[in-house]
Structures are given as structure tokens and as C-alpha cells.
Scaffold this active site. Structure first.
Site, short mmCIF file in Angstrom:
data_model
loop_
_atom_site.label_atom_id
_atom_site.label_comp_id
_atom_site.label_asym_id
_atom_site.label_seq_id
_atom_site.Cartn_x
_atom_site.Cartn_y
_atom_site.Cartn_z
N TYR A 1 0.85 -1.19 0.00
CA TYR A 1 0.00 0.00 0.00
C TYR A 1 0.89 1.24 0.00
CZ TYR A 1 -3.45 3.44 1.64
OH TYR A 1 -4.27 4.54 1.76
N LYS B 1 4.36 8.71 8.92
CA LYS B 1 4.07 8.12 10.22
C LYS B 1 5.05 8.57 11.32
CE LYS B 1 0.96 4.80 8.33
NZ LYS B 1 0.99 4.08 7.08
N ASP C 1 9.26 2.42 -0.17
CA ASP C 1 8.28 3.17 0.61
C ASP C 1 8.48 2.80 2.08
OD1 ASP C 1 6.12 4.27 1.89
OD2 ASP C 1 4.60 3.44 0.55
C1 PLP Z 1 0.35 4.57 5.76
C2 PLP Z 1 1.11 4.33 4.52
C3 PLP Z 1 1.03 5.19 3.42
C4 PLP Z 1 0.04 6.32 3.35
O1 PLP Z 1 0.30 7.30 4.29
P1 PLP Z 1 -0.88 8.34 4.66
O2 PLP Z 1 -0.22 9.29 5.60
O3 PLP Z 1 -1.97 7.53 5.27
O4 PLP Z 1 -1.30 9.00 3.40
C5 PLP Z 1 1.88 4.97 2.35
N1 PLP Z 1 2.73 3.94 2.35
C6 PLP Z 1 2.83 3.09 3.39
C7 PLP Z 1 3.82 1.98 3.33
C8 PLP Z 1 2.01 3.23 4.49
O5 PLP Z 1 2.08 2.36 5.49
#
Ligand code: PLP
Length: 425
Positions: free
Chosen positions: A144, A265, A237
Site C-alpha cells: 500500500y 508516520k 516506501d
Molecule cells: C500509511 C502508509 C502510506 C500512506 O500514508 P498516509 O499518511 O496515510 O497517506 C503509504 N505507504 C505506506 C507503506 C504506508 O504504510
């Protein structure tokens, strides 16, 4: 469990906010039942409107690695708020923060701040396309990267074909510029890269968004070599893994040679902040220096920068040692159950998932084989025991270092009682 207050707020919310929530997973659709409405949180605990106290295993989906309302983070936000909350002009703190991020992460020569993980991957992908002058990207099934068009896609029907839109409202013309491949598999990626049309491969090096999947060691090394061979950028990511698996994230822990990384995060310390960065030569393509446009009114917001810096400042080496010990304690407590029942436990550092499948999954197709109904019952019963697991089999637990010995024991005892009872019936 009495949920009178949460139930009544949820009913009221559903009338005015679609589904009653501002992000879908919070609605508890995957586990049924009413989501607790949270009043406050401190350390590793959250309290809801009905007065229930939970051991929080989500930590706001990752950010709260030092625990909720940590006094030093709260103080930094408070002090900063008194001097103004947003200027739309550069500040010293942004520079110091950028220097700290680049010093901590092996891939970062330069970094740009934004406000959400979604933005960070959207901009990193545009940058990769601008730099390579190619349009196609490859995404790994089950990873994701936020809720924007290029990455909100599903695997097509053939193995190495175009992706399909993962949501209504995404044009297939956009989805078709994304190709997909299974995790822990280099064969399909190789077919995509051999077209020499691929700008970037984006992935979570340790996926947490299909539950926690352990990468095979040859996979990540092979991927980075393949990308180099074909002039394709590797975007790791690290929105979830950055400052979680090590200060330098998955790239440090697993020694991955990436071109760009995205952060979010933890780097915002619980406020809306994210970042993307990487090799200098690529980052210099961003506006106002280069021709790839990117911007944000609240990017580098003083409050978010203060919360992020205060959090990173607390992340000494001992924190990672302690988190690892706590995670190992939980793992050792739960592992005996995996020998007696058709469940499995997958962990990397302080992220883990208990899967309702005999063997820990290696990719998204295998995650889909889990017993989701049983997971739903497990989740509800754990909540009744005061342990708040993520409300979906497709999510990972994120431990906070505020977790105490008695919390760990309560988690292990709770899981034993619930699993025994679930399989007894
Ligand atoms: C949470 C997450 C996102 C998206 O971040 P948001 O701040 O919710 O837009 C993208 N990549 C990874 C791996 C994530 O865990």
C-alpha cells in the site's frame, strides 16, 4: 462489552461523515462490531468513550513508537504553538530536521517535506517519471502506498499484464501505466523491466499493509540489481518502516540500495508530516530547481516538524534494542500456539501479524487464503480483554516502547485464552 457511548457517537457520525469515519479501516468493517471512540491515550494505552482501557497495538498505525502523549513531544508542540503555527515561509527548524533525516537514513542525500504518506509516494513517483522520462511504474501486489490513482490498483488477470483500477473513479488509462508483480518473486518484475519502459519499482521492503510479510533475502538484493541494469529507479516506501525497523528504516536494516525513499508516520511524531528523498542528482530535478513540480501549503509545518524532531530525538539505539526484546517476548509467548493450531506468526522488528493460516504468507495471494471470519472473532474477543489489535487481517501490529512487562503478559495470556476458545468450538 458495553459500548453505549461509542455506539451512539458512531450512529451520529454515520449521518454526517460517510461510513462514520475519516479513513475506511476505522469503521471495523473487516471485523464487524462498533469501533470504540477514543477519548484519550497515554503511553501504550487508549481510553474510549465508555471508559474501557485498551493496550494499543496500533499506535495510530505506526507513528506512536515512543507512546502516546510523550511529555517531551507534547512540550515541543506546546512551545512551538506559542510562536505561531504556520508561516508559508522557510524556517530554521525545517533545515535542522532535514539534516537529521539525511544523517539517519542511508539513502537520503536530500529530502523534501510534505504532509501525508500518500503525497510522499505520489511525488516520488512523479519525480521518478520526470527523471527517467518514462511513464510506466511497477507496484507489488498487496503493498500500500496511499490512496492516489497510480498505486490504488489491483493485479490484472494475466501474470505480467496491466493493472486494473483499485477503486471507482480511477481511469483505466491511468491504472494501465502501472504493472504489478507478486512480492518475493523476481521473475515477473524481470519481464516488466526488460521492456526498458519502467520509470520505477515501488514497494514496501517489509510489507505491513497485507499483514507483516518477511522478505526473502535474495529478493531485495536481486530487485535492486535488476533496477540498476534497466535504468529503473527503486523507490522503497518507508512510510511504515522508516525509524521503525531501524533509524535508517528497512534500507539500513536489510542493506537495500535504493534511489528514492518515502517517509511518514513516525517522522511526524503523531502530527501530519511525511517526506520523500534520495539521491541528490534525482532530487535536484524538483521545482524550483528542476522541472518536476511539487508543492504544499502546510509542507514543513512548524508544529509537525517540532513533533517529528522531538520524537526522533527520543529514538536512541536503546529504544530499538528494547522494542526488539519486547517483540521477541510476545513472539515467544505466542509461537507455541502456532504448533497446535492452524495459525502463524510473522515478525520483523517491532511489527508483526498473527495470521489465521497454517504457514506465514509469502505474498498477497497467500494472505487471501487466511480465515477472515476467525480473525474477526479473534479481534472482537481480544478487544473485550482490553487488547486493541488492528481491525483487519491485512494489517500489522506496531509496538510502542511504552509497553510494560505487565502489558506484554496481558497480551500473551489474552491471545492464549482467545485462541484456545476459538478452536475448541
Ligand atoms: C500509511 C502508509 C502510506 C500512506 O500514508 P498516509 O499518511 O496515510 O497517506 C503509504 N505507504 C505506506 C507503506 C504506508 O504504510
Amino acid at each position: 462489552m458495553n459500548q453505549e457511548q461509542s455506539q451512539s457517537w458512531f450512529t451520529r457520525a454515520q449521518n454526517i461523515i460517510p461510513g462514520g469515519v475519516n479513513s475506511p479501516v476505522r469503521a471495523f468493517n473487516a471485523v464487524e462490531g462498533t469501533p470504540p471512540f477514543i477519548v484519550s491515550a497515554e503511553g501504550a494505552h487508549m481510553i474510549d468513550e465508555d471508559g474501557h482501557r485498551y493496550i494499543d497495538l496500533i499506535g495510530s498505525w505506526g507513528p506512536m513508537i515512543v507512546g502516546h502523549a510523550h511529555p517531551e513531544v507534547v512540550e515541543a508542540i506546546h512551545q512551538t504553538a506559542m510562536t505561531g503555527t504556520s508561516f508559508g515561509a522557510p524556517t530554521k527548524a525545517e533545515v535542522l530536521f532535514a539534516e537529521e533525516l539525511c544523517a539517519a537514513h542511508p539513502v537520503l542525500d536530500m529530502v523534501r517535506l510534505c504532509s501525508s504518506g500518500t503525497e510522499s509516494t505520489m511525488h516520488a513517483i512523479r519525480l521518478a517519471r520526470g527523471y527517467t522520462q518514462r511513464d510506466v511504474i511497477v507496484k507489488i501486489d498487496g503493498c500500500y502506498h496511499g490512496a492516489h490513482d497510480a498505486v490504488l490498483v489491483e493485479a490484472g488477470s494475466g501474470v505480467a499484464t496491466f493493472a486494473k483500477p483499485g477503486s471507482a473513479g480511477i481511469p483505466s488509462a491511468i491504472a494501465e501505466l502501472t504493472r504489478t508483480a507478486p512480492f518475493n518473486d523476481l521473475e515477473v518484475i524481470k519481464q516488466h523491466l526488460e521492456t526498458n519502459e519502467v520509470a520505477a519499482v515501488i514497494l514496501e521492503a517489509v510489507p505491513g499493509n497485507m499483514g507483516c510479510i518477511v522478505p526473502q533475502s535474495a529478493y531485495l538484493q536481486g530487485l535492486s540489481a535488476l533496477c540498476k541494469e534497466h535504468g529503473t529507479l527503486l523507490i522503497v516506501d518507508e512510510v511504515m518502516t522508516g525509524f521503525r525497523l531501524a533509524k535508517g528504516g528497512a534500507c539500513e536494516r536489510l542493506q537495500i540500495d535504493a534511489d528514492l525513499v518515502t517517509l511518514g508516520k513516525i517522522v511526524g511524531g503523531g502530527l501530519p508530516l511525511a517526506a520523500f528523498g534520495g539521491r541528490r542528482e534525482i532530487m535536484e530535478c524538483l521545482s524550483p530547481l528542476g522541472s518536476v513540480y511539487q508543492a504544499g501549503t502546510l509542507s514543513g509545518n512548524p508544529l509537525a516538524v517540532a513533533a517529528g524532531r522531538a520524537t526522533l530525538n527520543l529514538l536512541g539505539d536503546h529504544v530499538y534494542t528494547e522494542l526488539e526484546e519486547k517483540a521477541v517476548r510476545i513472539e515467544e509467548g505466542i509461537l507455541p500456539l502456532t504448533e497446535r493450531f492452524p495459525i502463524s506468526f510473522a515478525r520483523v522488528g517491532s511489527m508483526f501479524t498473527l495470521f489465521f493460516r497454517d504457514q506465514a504468507p509469502q505474498n498477497f495471494d497467500q494472505v487471501k487464503e487466511c480465515d477472515f471470519a476467525l480473525f474477526g472473532s479473534f479481534h472482537r474477543k481480544m478487544l473485550e480483554k482490553g487488547v486493541y489489535f488492528p481491525p483487519s487481517q491485512y494489517e500489522a501490529v506496531f509496538l510502542s516502547n511504552a509497553l510494560h512487562e505487565q502489558d506484554i503478559q496481558q497480551i500473551i495470556d489474552g491471545v492464549h485464552e482467545v485462541i484456545e476458545a476459538l478452536f475448541a468450538t
